[in-house]
Each structure stands twice: as C-alpha cells, then as structure tokens.
Design an enzyme around this catalytic site. Structure first.
Site, mmCIF file in Angstrom:
data_model
loop_
_atom_site.group_PDB
_atom_site.id
_atom_site.type_symbol
_atom_site.label_atom_id
_atom_site.label_comp_id
_atom_site.label_asym_id
_atom_site.label_seq_id
_atom_site.Cartn_x
_atom_site.Cartn_y
_atom_site.Cartn_z
ATOM 1 N N SER A 81 18.755 -2.122 -6.525
ATOM 2 C CA SER A 81 20.223 -2.130 -6.464
ATOM 3 C C SER A 81 20.870 -2.062 -7.833
ATOM 4 O O SER A 81 22.097 -2.079 -7.933
ATOM 5 C CB SER A 81 20.695 -3.394 -5.743
ATOM 6 N N THR A 222 23.441 -5.103 -6.563
ATOM 7 C CA THR A 222 24.269 -5.411 -7.746
ATOM 8 C C THR A 222 23.856 -6.741 -8.383
ATOM 9 O O THR A 222 23.365 -7.632 -7.695
ATOM 10 C CB THR A 222 25.771 -5.527 -7.384
ATOM 11 N N THR A 240 25.363 -2.214 -11.443
ATOM 12 C CA THR A 240 24.853 -1.832 -10.120
ATOM 13 C C THR A 240 24.488 -0.355 -10.042
ATOM 14 O O THR A 240 24.979 0.451 -10.844
ATOM 15 C CB THR A 240 25.943 -2.112 -9.054
ATOM 16 N N ARG A 250 31.120 8.419 -6.082
ATOM 17 C CA ARG A 250 31.696 7.186 -5.526
ATOM 18 C C ARG A 250 31.501 6.021 -6.509
ATOM 19 O O ARG A 250 30.403 5.776 -6.995
ATOM 20 C CB ARG A 250 31.016 6.851 -4.201
ATOM 21 N N GLY A 252 32.107 1.890 -6.648
ATOM 22 C CA GLY A 252 32.461 0.720 -5.845
ATOM 23 C C GLY A 252 33.337 -0.213 -6.668
ATOM 24 O O GLY A 252 34.153 0.214 -7.489
ATOM 25 N N ASP A 253 33.120 -1.516 -6.473
ATOM 26 C CA ASP A 253 33.929 -2.509 -7.182
ATOM 27 C C ASP A 253 33.374 -2.855 -8.564
ATOM 28 O O ASP A 253 34.121 -3.297 -9.437
ATOM 29 C CB ASP A 253 34.038 -3.789 -6.345
ATOM 30 N N THR A 273 29.168 -9.258 -5.623
ATOM 31 C CA THR A 273 28.115 -8.326 -5.218
ATOM 32 C C THR A 273 28.296 -8.065 -3.731
ATOM 33 O O THR A 273 28.989 -8.812 -3.041
ATOM 34 C CB THR A 273 26.706 -8.896 -5.483
ATOM 35 N N GLY A 274 27.649 -7.004 -3.248
ATOM 36 C CA GLY A 274 27.794 -6.656 -1.836
ATOM 37 C C GLY A 274 28.719 -5.467 -1.684
ATOM 38 O O GLY A 274 28.902 -4.671 -2.616
ATOM 39 N N GLY A 276 31.339 -3.143 -1.987
ATOM 40 C CA GLY A 276 32.434 -3.036 -2.939
ATOM 41 C C GLY A 276 33.759 -2.667 -2.314
ATOM 42 O O GLY A 276 34.824 -3.136 -2.749
HETATM 43 N N1 GLY Z 1 29.151 -4.009 -5.113
HETATM 44 C C1 GLY Z 1 28.491 -2.818 -5.435
HETATM 45 C C2 GLY Z 1 29.032 -1.637 -4.784
HETATM 46 O O1 GLY Z 1 29.588 -1.701 -3.705
HETATM 47 O O2 GLY Z 1 28.884 -0.575 -5.336
#
Ligand code: GLY
Length: 375
Positions: A81, A222, A240, A250, A252-253, A273-274, A276
């Site tokens: 990850s 992440t 991540t 793409r 994420g967060d 984490t998780g 995003g």
């Molecule tokens: N939290 C990592 C992502 O969604 O990319």
C-alpha cells in the site's frame, strides 16, 4: 511576551470549551517526545515509529524523523500500500502520493501521482524545503525528482505484478467472460486456490490467496506518521500508493494537505489511512485538528470526524460496511489516539490498532477507538 500571557490570550480566544485541554497543556510544560503512526503490515508502523524516535532522540528535526520512519515502509517491498511494491493503477503502473508538514516553519509539501520513485516522502520534503509551491504532480513531480538526482525505477515487484494479473482475470463482463483467460467463453469458475495454482504454478498458496483477495477487494493502505519532540516541535507525513487499480492520475487524500494530513504547530497533527474519497468528503485531518483546537481530546476529535463520514451515508450500516477509514491524532501536549470507523476490518478480523513510540523508546501497537462494531 511571556508564555503565560500568550497562553491566557489564546485561552480567551478559544473560549470556555477549550479549557479542559488547555489545562492539560499548561500542566505539562515540556511535552514528552512521542511518535504515532498507522499500524501497517509486517510491523511497518512499529518500525516506522521506532526509527522516527531514534532520529528525534539523536537531536534530529521532527520532519527528518517522520521521513526516515516512513522510508522504511516505502522501501519495504512487502507493504503493498506504500512506495516500492505498492499496488498499481488500472494500467499496471504504480503511482505514489505523499504530503508532509513541518510545524516550526509552518510549511508543507506534496506530490501526487508520482511514478518511478520509491520514496515520494523525500520528494514531498524537497517540495517543502526547496520550492515556494505546495504540490507537484505527475510528470512535473518526476522531472523535479530527477533534477535532485533521483533515478526512475520500476516500482512493481513480482508480488504486485501477480496481483495486477489476477485483477485483470477477475474483471468480467455480465456473462462472466474475461479477455485475460485462455478458455474462450468459459462460464465463471469457482475461485479456488487449486484452480489459481494451475494458472500461476510458481506461487505458493498464501501469495495466491493474498493476490486474489486484493484483486477482488481493492485495498487503500497508506502510512501516516506524526512526531513531537521534547521542545514541543511537531511534523507529520502521509505516504501511499493509493487505491489499487485506480484510474491513472487519481489522487486520494494522502497528498491533499488538510485531507490526509494536517498539522498546526499551536495545536497538533492528524492524518488518515483507508478510503481517501470518504476522508476528503469531511476534510478529515483538518477537522480532527480543529476539533482539538476547540478543546476535544484526540479520541473525541477523531470520533467526531468518523461521525461525519457515517453521516454522509445517512448512517446506513449496510452501505458503511465496506468503508475502511482510520484517523490518527497527536496533540501538542503529547496526548494521542488512533480511531477507526469499524472495530475490525472483517467480522472475525483483528481489532483496529495503531502504532506508538514514546520517549522510553518502546514502540508498540495500541487499540484504536472506533465508531461502529461489526456483528
Ligand atoms: N488513503 C489513501 C488513498 O485513498 O489513496
């Protein structure tokens, strides 16, 4: 201006709601060095926190500490990850995201959809230290890394390449057909390890089981890490490979300052984490730090952010069931917490945990608080 005067002015500005936490800050004049992170597989979080604490105890800067900590995980090919060995996008290319913040200088740096560099944390730190920008993405981020001497490398491992091929095989049309299987128009077969073993004979059963699982349940993973030294200085980082099989480009967060990471030197830091996308819908890390600013303890600040995630699904437990999201918060006083939407990833899975290392050098897992309990 003396510390007392600045403290009392801030307390007035924060209002009465801030008092319980403000009193805790005042009681602890010099905070104890603390590092927290997500747990991550293969003891990634424990190793990360231990390394960051080692840097802090040797007198290093708090940002250098978290970068050194997450570097271990970025370079570990087993963590699928983060960094090298991270699961790729839908074209089989690994794209990495990272953001970092340095409390004392109040600066930030981030990279998004960076290809070919194993340690996006180091590039995000360079954006912070060497430019007046906050974020570089894609080709520009790679060109920037090369200017600083970083070599472009293949970030796929044997394991992540297997998982990508497995994902291609599992992409079927409505009648169960996939172009990535050699038997034309065969009906879908039960996904047994024995069948997979025939297709991928060189892999052991455990690796095949893992690859099948990530192919059909794309993970986010992440690592987030936040540090505090004995002088009260703080830094934070989130790095991540993002959502497996994502659309190229793409983000994420994790690279979004205020989403996957936020730090205010006056208050504390938070990260996530998780999934995003769900975090971005509540500006999670910023929300958690603002909650602490208004007097909430880290665990309550996190639970409030998780309630906002749940609200976005009308608190519908069925729709929330597949959502995997976690927050981590470290207050400037040294108070910390990890928190997860669910108590465990699967009904029989292990309890949600995070990693922490305190100034005695003991790096360990602690249980996260959680909003919802699986049946
Ligand atoms: N939290 C990592 C992502 O969604 O990319």
């Amino acid at each position: 201006m003396s510390k007392d005067i600045s403290f009392s002015r801030r307390a007035v500005m924060m209002g009465a709601a801030a008092l319980p936490l403000a009193q805790r800050i005042s009681a602890q004049a010099s905070p104890k060095a603390t590092v927290i992170s997500s747990a991550n597989d293969f003891n990634g979080g424990i190793n990360c926190c231990a390394k960051a604490m080692e840097v802090i105890q040797a007198g290093g800067d708090t940002l250098d500490a978290v970068v050194a900590g997450v570097n271990l995980v970025e370079l570990d090919p087993r963590d699928s990850s983060v960094g090298y060995g991270g699961l790729p996008n839908e074209e089989g290319v690994v794209e990495l995201d990272c953001s970092c913040m340095h409390g004392p200088t109040r600066r930030g740096g981030a990279v998004g959809a960076l290809r070919g560099i194993k340690t996006p944390s180091k590039i995000a730190q360079l954006v912070l230290a060497e430019t007046e920008h906050m974020m570089l993405v894609g080709e520009g981020a790679l060109k920037f890394a090369k200017i600083y001497g970083y070599q472009e490398e293949d970030l796929l491992t044997d394991r992540s390449r297997l998982a990508f091929r497995m994902w291609k095989r599992e992409m079927r049309d409505r009648s169960g057909h996939t172009n990535w299987e050699s038997i034309t128009d065969a009906p879908p077969k039960p996904k047994k390890i024995a069948e997979l073993k025939k297709v991928f004979p060189q892999y052991d059963e455990e690796t095949l089981g893992w690859a099948y699982d990530v192919a059909v349940n794309p993970p986010h993973g992440t690592i987030n890490c936040i540090s505090l030294n004995g002088k009260g200085e703080m830094s934070a980082i989130t790095t991540t490979s993002g959502m497996a099989w994502k659309i190229p480009g793409r983000c994420g967060d994790s690279p979004i300052i205020g989403g996957g990471l936020w730090l205010d030197q006056d208050i504390g830091g938070a990260g996530s984490t998780g999934r995003g996308e769900e975090n971005l819908r509540v500006a999670g890390a910023h929300t958690v730090v603002e909650n602490m600013r208004h007097g909430m303890a880290p665990k309550d600040a996190i639970l409030d952010a998780l309630k906002r995630v749940s609200r976005n699904f009308d608190h519908d437990l069925e729709r929330l069931a597949p959502i995997d999201i976690h927050f981590y918060a470290l207050h400037k006083s040294g108070e910390y917490a990890g928190g997860s939407l669910w108590d465990r990833r699967t009904p029989k899975g292990a309890p949600a945990q995070f990693a922490v290392c305190t100034s005695d050098g003991r790096s360990r897992h602690e249980n996260s608080v959680f909003l919802l309990q699986r049946k």
